[in-house]
Motif scaffolding. Sequence first.
Motif, PDB file in Angstrom:
ATOM      1  N   GLY A  17     -32.241  31.664 107.820  1.00  0.00           N
ATOM      2  CA  GLY A  17     -31.297  31.306 109.094  1.00  0.00           C
ATOM      3  C   GLY A  17     -31.049  29.720 108.970  1.00  0.00           C
ATOM      4  O   GLY A  17     -30.014  29.374 109.479  1.00  0.00           O
ATOM      5  N   HIS A  18     -31.965  28.942 108.706  1.00  0.00           N
ATOM      6  CA  HIS A  18     -32.071  27.596 108.684  1.00  0.00           C
ATOM      7  C   HIS A  18     -31.214  27.275 107.752  1.00  0.00           C
ATOM      8  O   HIS A  18     -30.175  26.111 107.945  1.00  0.00           O
ATOM      9  CB  HIS A  18     -33.456  26.891 108.431  1.00  0.00           C
ATOM     10  N   PHE A  19     -31.058  27.533 106.393  1.00  0.00           N
ATOM     11  CA  PHE A  19     -30.117  27.498 105.526  1.00  0.00           C
ATOM     12  C   PHE A  19     -28.599  27.621 105.841  1.00  0.00           C
ATOM     13  O   PHE A  19     -27.926  26.534 105.494  1.00  0.00           O
ATOM     14  CB  PHE A  19     -30.355  28.246 104.301  1.00  0.00           C
ATOM     15  N   ILE A  20     -28.129  28.849 106.694  1.00  0.00           N
ATOM     16  CA  ILE A  20     -27.180  29.062 107.007  1.00  0.00           C
ATOM     17  C   ILE A  20     -26.441  27.633 107.947  1.00  0.00           C
ATOM     18  O   ILE A  20     -25.504  27.188 107.980  1.00  0.00           O
ATOM     19  CB  ILE A  20     -26.777  30.340 107.497  1.00  0.00           C
ATOM     20  N   VAL A  21     -27.391  27.312 108.886  1.00  0.00           N
ATOM     21  CA  VAL A  21     -27.220  26.158 109.841  1.00  0.00           C
ATOM     22  C   VAL A  21     -27.058  24.799 109.109  1.00  0.00           C
ATOM     23  O   VAL A  21     -26.098  24.117 109.461  1.00  0.00           O
ATOM     24  CB  VAL A  21     -28.384  25.892 110.783  1.00  0.00           C
ATOM     25  N   HIS A  64     -23.676  24.934 107.163  1.00  0.00           N
ATOM     26  CA  HIS A  64     -22.466  24.561 108.072  1.00  0.00           C
ATOM     27  C   HIS A  64     -22.342  23.036 108.516  1.00  0.00           C
ATOM     28  O   HIS A  64     -21.083  22.547 108.612  1.00  0.00           O
ATOM     29  CB  HIS A  64     -22.653  25.558 109.251  1.00  0.00           C
ATOM     30  N   ARG A  65     -23.633  22.602 108.475  1.00  0.00           N
ATOM     31  CA  ARG A  65     -23.421  21.211 109.158  1.00  0.00           C
ATOM     32  C   ARG A  65     -23.636  19.981 108.121  1.00  0.00           C
ATOM     33  O   ARG A  65     -23.196  18.935 108.321  1.00  0.00           O
ATOM     34  CB  ARG A  65     -24.601  21.098 110.034  1.00  0.00           C
ATOM     35  N   HIS A  66     -23.947  20.433 106.928  1.00  0.00           N
ATOM     36  CA  HIS A  66     -24.128  19.392 105.861  1.00  0.00           C
ATOM     37  C   HIS A  66     -23.540  19.599 104.618  1.00  0.00           C
ATOM     38  O   HIS A  66     -23.857  18.905 103.616  1.00  0.00           O
ATOM     39  CB  HIS A  66     -25.712  19.093 105.823  1.00  0.00           C
ATOM     40  N   GLY A  67     -22.918  20.912 104.552  1.00  0.00           N
ATOM     41  CA  GLY A  67     -22.054  21.183 103.259  1.00  0.00           C
ATOM     42  C   GLY A  67     -22.931  21.493 102.118  1.00  0.00           C
ATOM     43  O   GLY A  67     -22.408  21.050 100.777  1.00  0.00           O
ATOM     44  N   MET A  68     -24.249  22.174 102.258  1.00  0.00           N
ATOM     45  CA  MET A  68     -24.828  22.289 101.137  1.00  0.00           C
ATOM     46  C   MET A  68     -24.213  23.453 100.205  1.00  0.00           C
ATOM     47  O   MET A  68     -23.307  23.936 100.565  1.00  0.00           O
ATOM     48  CB  MET A  68     -26.189  22.832 101.517  1.00  0.00           C
ATOM     49  N   ASP A 105     -26.370  36.025 108.369  1.00  0.00           N
ATOM     50  CA  ASP A 105     -25.195  35.620 109.021  1.00  0.00           C
ATOM     51  C   ASP A 105     -25.024  36.367 110.290  1.00  0.00           C
ATOM     52  O   ASP A 105     -24.640  35.957 111.579  1.00  0.00           O
ATOM     53  CB  ASP A 105     -24.160  35.463 108.078  1.00  0.00           C
ATOM     54  N   ALA A 106     -24.942  37.692 110.261  1.00  0.00           N
ATOM     55  CA  ALA A 106     -24.592  38.612 111.125  1.00  0.00           C
ATOM     56  C   ALA A 106     -25.694  38.740 112.283  1.00  0.00           C
ATOM     57  O   ALA A 106     -25.173  38.376 113.496  1.00  0.00           O
ATOM     58  CB  ALA A 106     -24.560  40.116 110.687  1.00  0.00           C
ATOM     59  N   LEU A 107     -26.969  38.410 111.865  1.00  0.00           N
ATOM     60  CA  LEU A 107     -28.127  38.257 112.743  1.00  0.00           C
ATOM     61  C   LEU A 107     -27.750  36.965 113.832  1.00  0.00           C
ATOM     62  O   LEU A 107     -27.880  37.111 114.926  1.00  0.00           O
ATOM     63  CB  LEU A 107     -29.351  38.181 112.154  1.00  0.00           C
ATOM     64  N   LEU A 108     -27.354  35.895 113.115  1.00  0.00           N
ATOM     65  CA  LEU A 108     -27.018  34.694 113.822  1.00  0.00           C
ATOM     66  C   LEU A 108     -25.984  34.879 114.687  1.00  0.00           C
ATOM     67  O   LEU A 108     -26.014  34.489 115.931  1.00  0.00           O
ATOM     68  CB  LEU A 108     -26.950  33.437 113.023  1.00  0.00           C
ATOM     69  N   ARG A 109     -24.820  35.422 114.375  1.00  0.00           N
ATOM     70  CA  ARG A 109     -23.781  36.047 115.293  1.00  0.00           C
ATOM     71  C   ARG A 109     -24.079  36.737 116.314  1.00  0.00           C
ATOM     72  O   ARG A 109     -23.677  36.402 117.298  1.00  0.00           O
ATOM     73  CB  ARG A 109     -22.523  36.521 114.443  1.00  0.00           C
ATOM     74  N   ARG A 110     -24.892  37.739 116.114  1.00  0.00           N
ATOM     75  CA  ARG A 110     -25.191  38.614 117.126  1.00  0.00           C
ATOM     76  C   ARG A 110     -25.994  38.007 118.250  1.00  0.00           C
ATOM     77  O   ARG A 110     -25.879  38.198 119.451  1.00  0.00           O
ATOM     78  CB  ARG A 110     -25.968  39.792 116.466  1.00  0.00           C
ATOM     79  N   LEU A 111     -27.110  36.902 117.552  1.00  0.00           N
ATOM     80  CA  LEU A 111     -27.766  36.279 118.711  1.00  0.00           C
ATOM     81  C   LEU A 111     -27.082  34.923 119.450  1.00  0.00           C
ATOM     82  O   LEU A 111     -27.549  34.473 120.293  1.00  0.00           O
ATOM     83  CB  LEU A 111     -29.233  35.791 118.186  1.00  0.00           C
ATOM     84  N   ARG A 112     -25.946  34.763 118.755  1.00  0.00           N
ATOM     85  CA  ARG A 112     -25.082  33.537 119.355  1.00  0.00           C
ATOM     86  C   ARG A 112     -25.962  32.226 119.332  1.00  0.00           C
ATOM     87  O   ARG A 112     -25.996  31.548 120.428  1.00  0.00           O
ATOM     88  CB  ARG A 112     -24.598  33.737 120.715  1.00  0.00           C
ATOM     89  N   VAL A 113     -26.755  32.210 118.279  1.00  0.00           N
ATOM     90  CA  VAL A 113     -27.414  30.815 117.985  1.00  0.00           C
ATOM     91  C   VAL A 113     -26.973  29.897 117.178  1.00  0.00           C
ATOM     92  O   VAL A 113     -26.031  30.535 116.217  1.00  0.00           O
ATOM     93  CB  VAL A 113     -28.890  31.366 117.506  1.00  0.00           C
TER      94      VAL A 113
END
Length: 794
Positions: free
Chosen positions: A92-96, A99-103, A291-299
Amino acid sequence: MNLRGVLRWLACLATLMVLWGSLSVGCWAQEPLRFGMLAYRQKDELATQWRPMMAYLTQALQRPVEFTAYTFDELTTAIAQSRVDVVLTNPGHFIVLQHRHGMSAPLATQVVQVGNHAIAAFGGTIITRNDASSINTLADLRGKRIAITDTYSLGGYQMQALEMLEAGVGLPLQSELVIIGMPHDRMLDAVLDGRADVGFVRSGLMEALAREGKLDLNRVKVINRQNLPSFPFAVSTRLYPEWPLAVLPHVDEDTARELTVALLSLRPQHIAARQAGLHGFTNTANYDGVDALLRRLRVPPYTSAPELSVWDIWRRYQLWISATGMLLLLLLTSSAWLWNQSRRLRRSELLLTRDIAARKRTETRLQLAASVFTHTQEAIIITDAANKIIEVNAAFTSITGYSREEALGQNPRILKSQRQDPAHYTTMWQALKSHGFWVGEMWNRHKAGHDYACVQSISMVRDADGKPLHYVALLNDITAVKDHQRQLEHIAHYDTLTALPNRSLLLDRLQQAIAHSQRQKHPLAVAYFDIDGFKSVNDSFGHAAGDELLKQVAHQVKLVLRETDTLARIGGDEFVVLLVNLESVQEYEVVLARVLRAVAQPVMLNATAVRVSASIGVTVYPNDNADADQLVRHADQAMVLAKLAGKNCYQLFDISQDETQRTQRENVQQVAQAIERNEFVLFYQPKVNMRSGTVVGAEALIRWQHPERGLLAPGLFLPLIEGQPVCIALGEWVIGTALAQMAQWRAKGLHLPVSVNISAMQLQAGDFVARLAELLAQFPQVPAQDLELPRCRA
């Protein structure tokens, strides 16, 4: 110091200077590769566990690798400031971060080693104190104080929050969260000392602390425990792939590729993997579920989670709200109509006008009920007390294929499917008689003859005396959902490229085959092979051609196997063949010869005939009396020997050699434990000037004060660790202990040089000079020249 001692000291010093110069020109000439990891445990513990991994990567990449453990905020800041090159964090932290730092996309996924289990997935665990009798289900979490690391934590909050949301409990309120921060150990402390009622932690943490003697598992209990036989940890959620490893955009492609190769080449038995608690690394897992989990929680990165709205409730429960509302509307409308009819008979003609108005209102309500009945997407079936259909809606025809005229007067068993267990219907009618309603899944038969799955609810409508008057059933076709579920199960057990069983399904079949072999007394064989020269095919023809080669090789090998045998692809160009029901141990030789010929057949790639070969390692059960996972590893080890033997052949796993290696590992482990338990002692043999009779120095001699075997001489344990990393650790202990003793002597006025024997492996270590300088710096009162390194033992 005599002249010979001075010359000996100068010779060793010169040797050290030459080694230091060569290392400075080589490995350390490059900038270090900075490895950043999310600290799910104490930072100092992680640094100790991952130090051999950094040494392994330093050697594999030929450049220094530095390790640092960070909290969530520290890791985000370090990435933003480009102080990190390589990142290992939770999905989850990796997906954030991506998105923010273009890893980069993940290079590999870590596989955790727990006993004999290699685990590439993890989940979240919900724990409370064992004496908390009021907390037993997810619903009991409402209003409780919940200890979490942070809302960004996948295993420490988001997994558990999704389970609560999906179960209808709802997300915890912000006021209920007790944010403790990393590492996860602190969540257990908060629950056990009463600062929180419940704790969210990553799966496996409790078991790890229990193994380390830091937690009594009887003090805690797990909420919403999942029944996952193949997963060795207590878990409260579904599973997600393990942590991904990625690099930042400024890391060049060559470094990223070399790092990936080094990680995927790491064997489970390597000290770097064992010290870090890993089985190794595998090809990148699919993180779409995260990714689906993060979208479902809207975090983050998909905005912050809003308050639960009426629209959210409607979207989640629209089926039940519609059904309940329609039933209530029908019941209320019918009751109102009957009441008005009775009232009309009792009232005089003076109230006729009002009665007519009431009838009009009733008609309006009935029209509304009829509109709902007609336009709802759920099929509705209404029967009389004798279970004869008296009304259906348009959705019924769409879902079942029967028209209204065909259904009226029929029994709902016209929808009965042969796939449904008769006991299911018995349970359904018992629930209707006992509770007046039933809800569940059911297989029905379409008029066209095919079966479809549906979610169905049936309610009993009673008359004034409580007798059944009608039955109202609502059903919704969920066949597409079931098909999708089967697709997901297929993906979980089969390789997407070749459609062969994957590692998970292979191990399951292998366990069953072992049990069958024990009952029938027939041996089985496990053959592990990869394709010789596959990398050159990829480099010459491209990855698409490489994938086509893998598919054709898999097809050719399947043709020469028996129907009872299993061919599985477990990654890259690596395959495993499971041969069962062998009449003799030698029967596998015939099959493997056919496999070698099948792989050697020419394959057309881009209009070019390409020939490859295979190197096969094989082990036979019960001669190799190991479990499923070990049998595969043993076959893998034998495959490496086949490679060394010239390829295009097979090698049988040597059980006796493996036993010797296992004994050596046990000896090395015992010495490492003895260092931790401080069981080694130093004796100091004086050096005497034979002319003057004065003591001019001492030699440090190591002994092992074994708790069972007594005082052991060096010859009984030093040969056991020769060439092993623990040899360096023991050498550093000897130098540090000798320096401490010299400092004590100097404090009492006794100034004696001490000579210490060191191993050749320690002298050749890349950080020997730096480590020696650190040890000398800890004892500034001891002159460096008083520590003699007179000779190096092999």
